[in-house]
Write a protein that holds these residues in place. Sequence first.
Motif, short mmCIF file in Angstrom:
data_model
loop_
_atom_site.label_atom_id
_atom_site.label_comp_id
_atom_site.label_asym_id
_atom_site.label_seq_id
_atom_site.Cartn_x
_atom_site.Cartn_y
_atom_site.Cartn_z
N PHE A 57 -73.02 73.36 -62.46
CA PHE A 57 -73.71 72.63 -63.71
C PHE A 57 -74.30 73.71 -64.77
O PHE A 57 -74.70 73.50 -65.69
CB PHE A 57 -74.34 71.56 -63.90
N GLY A 58 -74.44 75.00 -63.98
CA GLY A 58 -75.45 76.16 -64.62
C GLY A 58 -76.70 75.43 -64.87
O GLY A 58 -77.18 75.62 -66.07
N ILE A 59 -77.37 74.79 -64.09
CA ILE A 59 -78.62 74.26 -64.42
C ILE A 59 -79.80 75.39 -64.08
O ILE A 59 -80.01 76.08 -63.25
CB ILE A 59 -79.08 73.23 -63.15
N LYS A 60 -80.56 75.67 -65.25
CA LYS A 60 -81.50 76.55 -65.33
C LYS A 60 -82.93 76.12 -65.15
O LYS A 60 -83.73 76.92 -64.90
CB LYS A 60 -81.43 77.41 -66.85
N TRP A 61 -82.93 74.73 -65.19
CA TRP A 61 -84.46 74.24 -64.95
C TRP A 61 -84.87 74.08 -63.58
O TRP A 61 -83.99 74.15 -62.58
CB TRP A 61 -84.52 72.74 -65.65
N ILE A 62 -86.06 73.84 -63.45
CA ILE A 62 -86.69 73.69 -61.96
C ILE A 62 -85.86 72.74 -61.08
O ILE A 62 -85.87 71.54 -61.59
CB ILE A 62 -87.99 73.51 -62.03
N GLN A 63 -85.64 73.00 -60.07
CA GLN A 63 -84.84 72.00 -59.20
C GLN A 63 -85.96 72.16 -57.65
O GLN A 63 -86.09 73.10 -57.20
CB GLN A 63 -83.41 72.53 -58.81
N VAL A 64 -85.99 70.66 -57.08
CA VAL A 64 -87.03 70.71 -55.82
C VAL A 64 -86.14 69.42 -55.23
O VAL A 64 -85.70 68.51 -55.76
CB VAL A 64 -88.29 70.49 -56.20
N SER A 65 -86.51 69.50 -53.96
CA SER A 65 -86.08 68.56 -52.89
C SER A 65 -86.72 68.72 -51.72
O SER A 65 -87.26 69.75 -51.10
CB SER A 65 -84.55 68.44 -52.81
N ASP A 66 -87.03 67.55 -51.03
CA ASP A 66 -87.10 67.73 -49.49
C ASP A 66 -86.04 67.31 -48.72
O ASP A 66 -86.08 67.15 -47.13
CB ASP A 66 -88.45 66.80 -49.07
N LEU A 67 -84.86 67.09 -48.94
CA LEU A 67 -83.41 66.96 -48.51
C LEU A 67 -83.77 65.45 -47.55
O LEU A 67 -82.93 65.43 -46.54
CB LEU A 67 -83.05 68.12 -47.66
N LYS A 68 -84.81 64.53 -47.86
CA LYS A 68 -84.87 63.26 -47.02
C LYS A 68 -84.26 62.29 -47.69
O LYS A 68 -84.61 60.84 -47.25
CB LYS A 68 -86.50 63.24 -46.85
N PHE A 69 -83.40 62.33 -48.63
CA PHE A 69 -82.72 61.26 -49.21
C PHE A 69 -83.54 60.13 -49.66
O PHE A 69 -84.55 60.26 -50.25
CB PHE A 69 -81.53 60.79 -47.87
N TRP A 70 -83.29 58.85 -49.24
CA TRP A 70 -84.09 57.73 -49.87
C TRP A 70 -85.66 57.71 -49.08
O TRP A 70 -86.37 56.89 -49.17
CB TRP A 70 -83.34 56.56 -49.65
N LYS A 71 -85.42 58.68 -47.82
CA LYS A 71 -86.72 58.60 -47.15
C LYS A 71 -87.70 59.26 -47.78
O LYS A 71 -88.91 59.48 -47.04
CB LYS A 71 -86.43 58.80 -45.73
N SER A 72 -87.41 60.11 -48.83
CA SER A 72 -88.29 61.16 -49.50
C SER A 72 -89.93 60.35 -49.83
O SER A 72 -89.69 59.33 -50.46
CB SER A 72 -87.69 61.71 -50.53
N PRO A 73 -90.80 60.96 -49.32
CA PRO A 73 -92.21 60.39 -50.08
C PRO A 73 -92.16 60.38 -51.45
O PRO A 73 -92.84 59.24 -51.99
CB PRO A 73 -93.17 61.31 -49.48
N VAL A 74 -91.52 61.16 -52.16
CA VAL A 74 -91.43 61.21 -53.43
C VAL A 74 -90.97 59.83 -54.21
O VAL A 74 -91.23 59.28 -55.18
CB VAL A 74 -91.01 62.57 -54.24
N ALA A 75 -89.83 59.56 -53.39
CA ALA A 75 -88.95 58.40 -53.93
C ALA A 75 -89.70 57.21 -53.94
O ALA A 75 -89.64 56.38 -54.69
CB ALA A 75 -87.63 58.16 -53.12
#
Length: 168
Positions: free
Chosen positions: A109-127
């Motif tokens: 998609f040519g995404i230029k904006w900041i991308q982050v993840s903890d790769l924890k799916f629905w178990k991410s504390p951020v979710a």
Amino acid sequence: MRAFITLFSILIFTGYFTAQQSKIEIGQQAPEITLSRTDGSSFSLSSLKGKVVLIDFWATWCAPCVGEQPELKALYETFSEQVKGQKFEILGVSLDKNKESWQKAIDRFGIKWIQVSDLKFWKSPVAKAYEIEELPFNVVINGEGIIIAKNLHGKELEELIYNYFTSK
């Protein structure tokens, strides 16, 4: 004894509903996000202080999220002057669990904006912190980190950001 039971019941009832209040409401401080970028470096939402930030929660396995990426790219380009002027940014927070899929989507998609993840799916504390129950989901915060909108998409989202910058 009856008065004690009544009072105890009221306290439990009140405590229960107080605990159920949402943290993700307009006018409230957005919870901090500190996650890894695709290169493994750490990134924190608080580093964007002073900017209007669209926090876009998405995943490569979410068809509506994937369908929304071209719209977000257009939005990012529309407000490129604000991006260059350090006034606006998009923070993509992926709920993926596969780094390769996530990276391929960013490239495709040519995404230029900041991308982050903890790769924890629905178990991410951020979710959990953002009380995400479905995707796509987003939050817009002002320069002080206060939530000014949530879950806007398409024209509504573009109008909110346009109106924010033209009213200043």
